[in-house]
Write a protein that holds these residues in place. Structure first.
Motif, PDB file in Angstrom:
ATOM      1  N   LEU A  21       0.821  -1.203   0.000  1.00 46.64           N
ATOM      2  CA  LEU A  21       0.000   0.000   0.000  1.00 46.64           C
ATOM      3  C   LEU A  21       0.861   1.262   0.000  1.00 46.64           C
ATOM      4  N   LEU A  22       1.944   1.217   0.744  1.00 54.03           N
ATOM      5  CA  LEU A  22       2.848   2.367   0.802  1.00 54.03           C
ATOM      6  C   LEU A  22       3.448   2.658  -0.566  1.00 54.03           C
ATOM      7  N   LYS A  23       3.750   1.613  -1.305  1.00 53.18           N
ATOM      8  CA  LYS A  23       4.314   1.791  -2.643  1.00 53.18           C
ATOM      9  C   LYS A  23       3.252   2.269  -3.637  1.00 53.18           C
ATOM     10  N   SER A  24       2.048   1.720  -3.551  1.00 49.36           N
ATOM     11  CA  SER A  24       0.993   2.053  -4.502  1.00 49.36           C
ATOM     12  C   SER A  24       0.287   3.370  -4.185  1.00 49.36           C
ATOM     13  N   TYR A  25       0.037   3.622  -2.913  1.00 50.39           N
ATOM     14  CA  TYR A  25      -0.715   4.808  -2.478  1.00 50.39           C
ATOM     15  C   TYR A  25       0.001   5.461  -1.293  1.00 50.39           C
ATOM     16  N   PRO A  26       1.149   6.085  -1.528  1.00 46.12           N
ATOM     17  CA  PRO A  26       1.942   6.570  -0.389  1.00 46.12           C
ATOM     18  C   PRO A  26       1.232   7.608   0.484  1.00 46.12           C
ATOM     19  N   ILE A  27       0.587   8.580  -0.110  1.00 45.08           N
ATOM     20  CA  ILE A  27      -0.036   9.638   0.692  1.00 45.08           C
ATOM     21  C   ILE A  27      -1.242   9.101   1.447  1.00 45.08           C
ATOM     22  N   LEU A  28      -2.094   8.355   0.772  1.00 43.23           N
ATOM     23  CA  LEU A  28      -3.276   7.790   1.417  1.00 43.23           C
ATOM     24  C   LEU A  28      -2.884   6.819   2.528  1.00 43.23           C
ATOM     25  N   THR A  29      -1.871   6.012   2.285  1.00 46.72           N
ATOM     26  CA  THR A  29      -1.418   5.061   3.305  1.00 46.72           C
ATOM     27  C   THR A  29      -0.869   5.791   4.528  1.00 46.72           C
ATOM     28  N   LYS A  30      -0.071   6.823   4.295  1.00 43.35           N
ATOM     29  CA  LYS A  30       0.480   7.591   5.420  1.00 43.35           C
ATOM     30  C   LYS A  30      -0.615   8.362   6.144  1.00 43.35           C
ATOM     31  N   ALA A  31      -1.603   8.862   5.402  1.00 42.40           N
ATOM     32  CA  ALA A  31      -2.719   9.571   6.022  1.00 42.40           C
ATOM     33  C   ALA A  31      -3.533   8.624   6.902  1.00 42.40           C
ATOM     34  N   ALA A  32      -3.864   7.451   6.366  1.00 41.60           N
ATOM     35  CA  ALA A  32      -4.644   6.476   7.135  1.00 41.60           C
ATOM     36  C   ALA A  32      -3.871   6.007   8.366  1.00 41.60           C
ATOM     37  N   THR A  33      -2.584   5.737   8.194  1.00 41.48           N
ATOM     38  CA  THR A  33      -1.756   5.313   9.322  1.00 41.48           C
ATOM     39  C   THR A  33      -1.708   6.398  10.387  1.00 41.48           C
ATOM     40  N   SER A  34      -1.549   7.639   9.956  1.00 44.19           N
ATOM     41  CA  SER A  34      -1.509   8.760  10.903  1.00 44.19           C
ATOM     42  C   SER A  34      -2.832   8.908  11.637  1.00 44.19           C
ATOM     43  N   GLY A  35      -3.923   8.766  10.902  1.00 44.84           N
ATOM     44  CA  GLY A  35      -5.232   8.880  11.540  1.00 44.84           C
ATOM     45  C   GLY A  35      -5.461   7.790  12.570  1.00 44.84           C
ATOM     46  N   ILE A  36      -5.140   6.563  12.215  1.00 40.60           N
ATOM     47  CA  ILE A  36      -5.343   5.425  13.125  1.00 40.60           C
ATOM     48  C   ILE A  36      -4.446   5.545  14.356  1.00 40.60           C
ATOM     49  N   LEU A  37      -3.164   5.815  14.145  1.00 41.28           N
ATOM     50  CA  LEU A  37      -2.252   5.893  15.292  1.00 41.28           C
ATOM     51  C   LEU A  37      -2.531   7.115  16.169  1.00 41.28           C
ATOM     52  N   SER A  38      -2.978   8.209  15.575  1.00 41.19           N
ATOM     53  CA  SER A  38      -3.345   9.387  16.376  1.00 41.19           C
ATOM     54  C   SER A  38      -4.554   9.076  17.254  1.00 41.19           C
ATOM     55  N   ALA A  39      -5.555   8.411  16.671  1.00 44.40           N
ATOM     56  CA  ALA A  39      -6.736   8.027  17.454  1.00 44.40           C
ATOM     57  C   ALA A  39      -6.355   7.046  18.565  1.00 44.40           C
TER      58      ALA A  39
ATOM     59  N   PHE B 240      -4.085  16.086   8.132  1.00 43.17           N
ATOM     60  CA  PHE B 240      -2.972  17.019   8.322  1.00 43.17           C
ATOM     61  C   PHE B 240      -1.637  16.316   8.562  1.00 43.17           C
ATOM     62  N   THR B 241      -1.548  15.513   9.629  1.00 42.96           N
ATOM     63  CA  THR B 241      -0.266  14.907   9.981  1.00 42.96           C
ATOM     64  C   THR B 241       0.309  14.061   8.849  1.00 42.96           C
ATOM     65  N   GLY B 242      -0.467  13.116   8.352  1.00 43.67           N
ATOM     66  CA  GLY B 242       0.028  12.219   7.304  1.00 43.67           C
ATOM     67  C   GLY B 242       0.460  12.948   6.045  1.00 43.67           C
ATOM     68  N   PRO B 243      -0.454  13.700   5.398  1.00 46.71           N
ATOM     69  CA  PRO B 243      -0.078  14.371   4.143  1.00 46.71           C
ATOM     70  C   PRO B 243       1.002  15.443   4.307  1.00 46.71           C
ATOM     71  N   LEU B 244       0.878  16.291   5.326  1.00 51.17           N
ATOM     72  CA  LEU B 244       1.867  17.363   5.491  1.00 51.17           C
ATOM     73  C   LEU B 244       3.250  16.805   5.817  1.00 51.17           C
ATOM     74  N   SER B 245       3.295  15.798   6.666  1.00 54.60           N
ATOM     75  CA  SER B 245       4.588  15.187   6.999  1.00 54.60           C
ATOM     76  C   SER B 245       5.194  14.512   5.776  1.00 54.60           C
ATOM     77  N   HIS B 246       4.368  13.841   4.987  1.00 55.10           N
ATOM     78  CA  HIS B 246       4.845  13.208   3.756  1.00 55.10           C
ATOM     79  C   HIS B 246       5.556  14.232   2.871  1.00 55.10           C
ATOM     80  N   TYR B 247       4.884  15.335   2.604  1.00 48.78           N
ATOM     81  CA  TYR B 247       5.467  16.351   1.719  1.00 48.78           C
ATOM     82  C   TYR B 247       6.648  17.068   2.360  1.00 48.78           C
ATOM     83  N   PHE B 248       6.587  17.277   3.666  1.00 46.98           N
ATOM     84  CA  PHE B 248       7.710  17.941   4.332  1.00 46.98           C
ATOM     85  C   PHE B 248       8.983  17.107   4.230  1.00 46.98           C
ATOM     86  N   TYR B 249       8.876  15.807   4.496  1.00 54.92           N
ATOM     87  CA  TYR B 249      10.067  14.952   4.428  1.00 54.92           C
ATOM     88  C   TYR B 249      10.602  14.844   3.000  1.00 54.92           C
TER      89      TYR B 249
END
Length: 194
Positions: free
Chosen positions: A26-44, A81-90
């Motif tokens: 998923l990270l390879k196919s959908y990097p932003i969506l995967t990081k966003a979902a991971t960020s949302g789940i781990l934040s919750a 916010f966390t997932g997408p912004l961090s993705h682009y920042f890095y």
């Protein structure tokens, strides 16, 4: 010699290995969506963990329900916010300060700690204020009372982790690494609340 992955065999692979394999695909196919979902789940999960620890610290009965609006707010913030912004920042940091630049390690850390962290914390205060349905005057008061102390604590706690993250963790895993640290950071904060 390049690494070659082995095929997954039914019944012989454990669940964590399958989960990791799926995450990497998923990270390879959908990097932003995967990081966003991971960020949302781990934040919750971080917010849930902090509530559970706070209940235990205060010796509250386990029958007392968990407030679900907190994890929901953190999931929204993490996903949008966390997932997408961090993705682009890095990614931006990799292009702005490649590892070959003199003092890249220090430059990256300073960029993260002095520019990104203060702005990201400001965004956190603003978005959480909106999600809580509070007024701009409440945001102003929250900023006046808590922003500087939160930023100083961020610098103290997060600086060593971010040093490792931005200099030694592969760029595709930096958001995940920061999210895992944040999961425990929320739990830490809950154990030391007033």
């Amino acid at each position: 010699m390049p690494l070659v992955s082995r095929p997954v065999r039914d019944g012989t692979t454990r669940f964590p290995v399958l989960l990791l394999h799926r995450y990497l695909l998923l990270l390879k196919s959908y990097p932003i969506l995967t990081k966003a979902a991971t960020s949302g789940i781990l934040s919750a999960l971080g917010n849930l963990l902090s509530q559970v620890l706070e209940k235990r610290r205060k010796c509250l009965p386990s029958s007392q329900s968990i407030e679900l609006s907190g994890p929901l707010r953190f999931a929204i913030y993490g996903f949008f916010f966390t997932g997408p912004l961090s993705h682009y920042f890095y990614l931006y940091m990799e292009h702005l300060i490649p590892p070959t630049v003199p003092f890249a390690v220090l430059q990256r850390l300073l960029l993260d700690r002095l520019i990104f962290a203060p702005a990201f914390l400001l965004l956190f205060f603003f978005v959480m204020n909106l999600l809580e349905g509070k007024s701009l005057s409440a945001l102003s008061e929250r900023m006046r009372v808590g922003y500087w102390s939160a930023l100083k604590m961020n610098w103290k706690v997060w600086t060593p982790f971010q040093f490792i993250n931005i200099n030694f963790v592969p760029v595709q895993f930096r958001v995940l690494f920061a999210n895992l640290v944040a999961l425990f950071w929320y739990a830490y904060l809950a154990s030391f609340k007033k």
